[in-house]
Write an enzyme that holds these catalytic residues in place. Sequence first.
Site: not given
Length: 290
Positions: A183, A229
């Site tokens: 991610s 993230h």
Amino acid sequence: MSASPSQPDSGAKAVPTCFRHPDRETYVRCNRCERPICPDCMRDAPVGHQCVQCVAEGQKSVRRPRTVFGGRVADRPYVTWVLLGLIGLGFLAQQAVPDVTLQFQMWGVGVINGQWYRLLTAAFLHGGIVHLAFNGFALWVVGRQLEEWLGHGRYLALWVLGALGGSVLTLLVTPMQPSVGASGAIFGLFAAVFVVGRRLRTDTRYILGLLVVNLLITFVVPQISWTAHVGGLLTGFALTAAYAYLPRGGNGADRPDLRTRTLVHAAATVGCAVLLVALAVGATVYWTGG
């Protein structure tokens, strides 16, 4: 009465044969080197034909096309395919040997104890088939476009440093929290699409909306590593901004000298990597009280 052997006619001309295949007669010559060539050795030229050797020599002097950002044009998304294959293999390894996740996931405590490989190996592991499918789909959709825009080298650097940036922020803020997934790298690609889109003056509303939705999910859904993230996102913004906007000048603001641009982009890539490593080292010193 014996007859003397017949003598060859010295005035007869020898039949020309291909310079690469002496057993083949031919009356066609290469327009460049003028050597006789058979059908297997001739290649179409603007006028007439050329031999394969002259064609190969000519191609050496032809400059390969470049993207607007200086990378070589990517005929196929090879890097994206390889990355997809690696995360797929990583997931299979997790299913076959459960300890793979424990040994290679991102875990700040492990990094502090010298297991630096966790900063990158975690990007090739996932928490389940849905997690893998989401990241794989995003990589397939966004990655191919970016690889075409940036070229293989810059794109690969962006992916690796995006993953590293996510792990480094996790190490800085939440070292006790284990995490897996690509991610961080994917968010770096999202940021890159936005920056490149702005640079090329294309419609970036779709990627902006995608970023907003994914950031909301990041902070609303539990058990998601927001640091991975956000770290990947910030790294992607910074590195792609260097690729898209630097250097200014050269042979015009929009077309800087290729060699200068390559050097600047290489320096930006190395500088970003050095900064992330320095932050990781600083975090380990801080958490160990050194």
